[in-house]
Design an enzyme around this catalytic site. Structure first.
Site, PDB file in Angstrom:
ATOM      1  N   ASP A  66       3.653   5.290  -5.251  1.00  0.00           N
ATOM      2  CA  ASP A  66       4.380   6.364  -5.952  1.00  0.00           C
ATOM      3  C   ASP A  66       3.455   7.454  -6.493  1.00  0.00           C
ATOM      4  O   ASP A  66       3.504   7.793  -7.674  1.00  0.00           O
ATOM      5  CB  ASP A  66       5.185   5.785  -7.120  1.00  0.00           C
ATOM      6  CG  ASP A  66       5.984   4.553  -6.761  1.00  0.00           C
ATOM      7  OD1 ASP A  66       6.551   4.525  -5.660  1.00  0.00           O
ATOM      8  OD2 ASP A  66       6.043   3.616  -7.589  1.00  0.00           O
ATOM      9  N   GLU A 275      16.239   7.960  -4.833  1.00  0.00           N
ATOM     10  CA  GLU A 275      15.223   7.891  -5.882  1.00  0.00           C
ATOM     11  C   GLU A 275      14.071   8.834  -5.519  1.00  0.00           C
ATOM     12  O   GLU A 275      14.109   9.548  -4.519  1.00  0.00           O
ATOM     13  CB  GLU A 275      14.693   6.459  -6.029  1.00  0.00           C
ATOM     14  CG  GLU A 275      13.998   5.933  -4.782  1.00  0.00           C
ATOM     15  CD  GLU A 275      13.613   4.468  -4.887  1.00  0.00           C
ATOM     16  OE1 GLU A 275      13.900   3.837  -5.921  1.00  0.00           O
ATOM     17  OE2 GLU A 275      13.025   3.950  -3.919  1.00  0.00           O
TER      18      GLU A 275
END
Length: 372
Positions: A66, A275
């Protein structure tokens, strides 16, 4: 973001990853805070006999995912998740992603050596936190660096917190309470050319966004998002206050429309939001990009304002190795780059490694699809 693709690395790669994991777990227990530098990776392949990848992991001594990248003071700083092995079984709520802290990375240039600045913030240092430090982001304003992070509170509900530091590498000190009005996961903060800052956030399934549709957390809401021909749930966006620690007004839905100007539907799983929000600006247009989750794509939509609405435009990156996909996009010295992750080192969905590759555009500003 929770069911793996069951993509398996070759036996040799798995053996190597087990050795790496043992070393990684050993270093994790030390909670190091000193910076270490590792040489840049130059090879584009593992070996003649192994799988080929578009780019190589930026660091190999810890697992990272991420990546939120920024240019601060002429240097690239990366704010990733720090994956660890916990032995928890996989499930759709993502309990096997049980990260405990953040390491901040930096490099002077893309392709240059990467410095690991050690632990910048840990769950134990956040007064209101319970567990699971997921994907963070960072921003700079008022002479201060801000680290935004999602973590479950002591009632196991995801909230978004903020921590501050006078240096981009930290360490960061967390505020005593989460940001009022925040919920779910994956904060991404964008500061426009007029100085106004916005936070985009939200994630489905384990990210709990589907449990906030009535304005408050509903523990009895379904584990997954609505299905069928109903409007898809979407990310939220809120303008940040001058002190960067609160919302300046209510948050609102990020509206993502199809080419006919209609909201994307829940059944449109290759285009709807799941997301991993990110925002960047190019030639006066606002590019809202995100992951489609269970269809494993990074896609984007374009709008005329930072709050939208945004019209879906296409795929940025095809599926990577592993179940999750998450990214950031920045400009460095006139070129654009996408930071992302896959599971090259471990072959395990919950033990990922961050990478970077160039992002290219066509003359009309559309993004060329990357096949990793």
């Amino acid at each position: 973001m929770r069911n793996p693709l069951n993509l398996k690395a070759p036996a040799a790669a798995l053996a190597a990853s087990l050795a790496l994991l043992a070393a990684c777990q050993s270093t994790e227990t030390k909670q190091e805070t000193t910076a270490t530098t590792v040489p840049a990776e130059t090879s584009k392949t593992d070996s003649a006999a192994g799988p080929k990848f578009l780019s190589q992991p930026l660091v190999k001594d810890i697992y990272t995912a991420d990546p939120s990248a920024h240019v601060f003071d002429g240097k690239i700083y990366i704010y990733p998740s720090h994956d660890i092995e916990t032995g928890m079984p996989e499930n759709d709520k993502g309990d096997h992603f049980a990260m405990n802290d953040y390491h901040i990375l930096s490099m002077d240039s893309v392709g240059g050596p990467v410095t690991d600045h050690g632990v910048a913030l840990a769950v134990k240092d956040i007064p209101w936190a319970g567990r699971q430090l997921w994907a963070p982001d960072a921003a700079f304003k008022n002479g201060t660096y801000y680290l935004y992070f999602p973590v479950k509170d002591k009632q196991d509900v995801f909230r978004i917190g903020v921590a501050t530091s006078k240096t981009p590498a930290g360490p960061f000190k967390a505020e005593a309470t989460p940001i009022a009005g925040s919920f779910s996961i994956d904060p991404a903060v964008f500061t426009d050319t007029d100085g106004k800052s916005y936070m985009y956030f939200g994630g489905l399934w384990g990210g709990q966004l589907q449990r906030w549709q009535k304005g408050t957390y509903d523990a009895n809401a379904p584990e997954k998002e609505p299905s069928g021909d109903v409007p898809a749930l979407s990310a939220r966006v809120g303008q940040l206050s001058a002190d960067m620690k609160h919302f300046d007004g209510p948050v609102q839905d990020v509206k993502i429309l199809d080419e006919a100007g209609k909201p994307l539907l829940a059944s449109d799983t290759k285009r709807r939001f799941f997301e991993g929000s990110w925002m960047h600006k190019y030639n006066g247009k606002y590019y809202f990009s995100y992951s489609t989750g269970d269809t494993h794509l990074l896609v984007y939509a374009v709008g005329d304002k930072p709050t939208g609405p945004f019209t879906y435009k296409g795929v940025i990156m095809e599926p990577v190795q592993g179940w999750t996909t998450h990214h950031s996009i920045i400009e460095v010295k006139g070129k654009w780059y996408i930071f992302y992750h896959d599971t090259q080192l471990s072959g395990k969905t919950w033990l990922r490694n961050i990478k970077v590759t160039e992002l290219k555009r066509k003359a009309d500003g559309s993004i060329e699809t990357i096949v990793p």
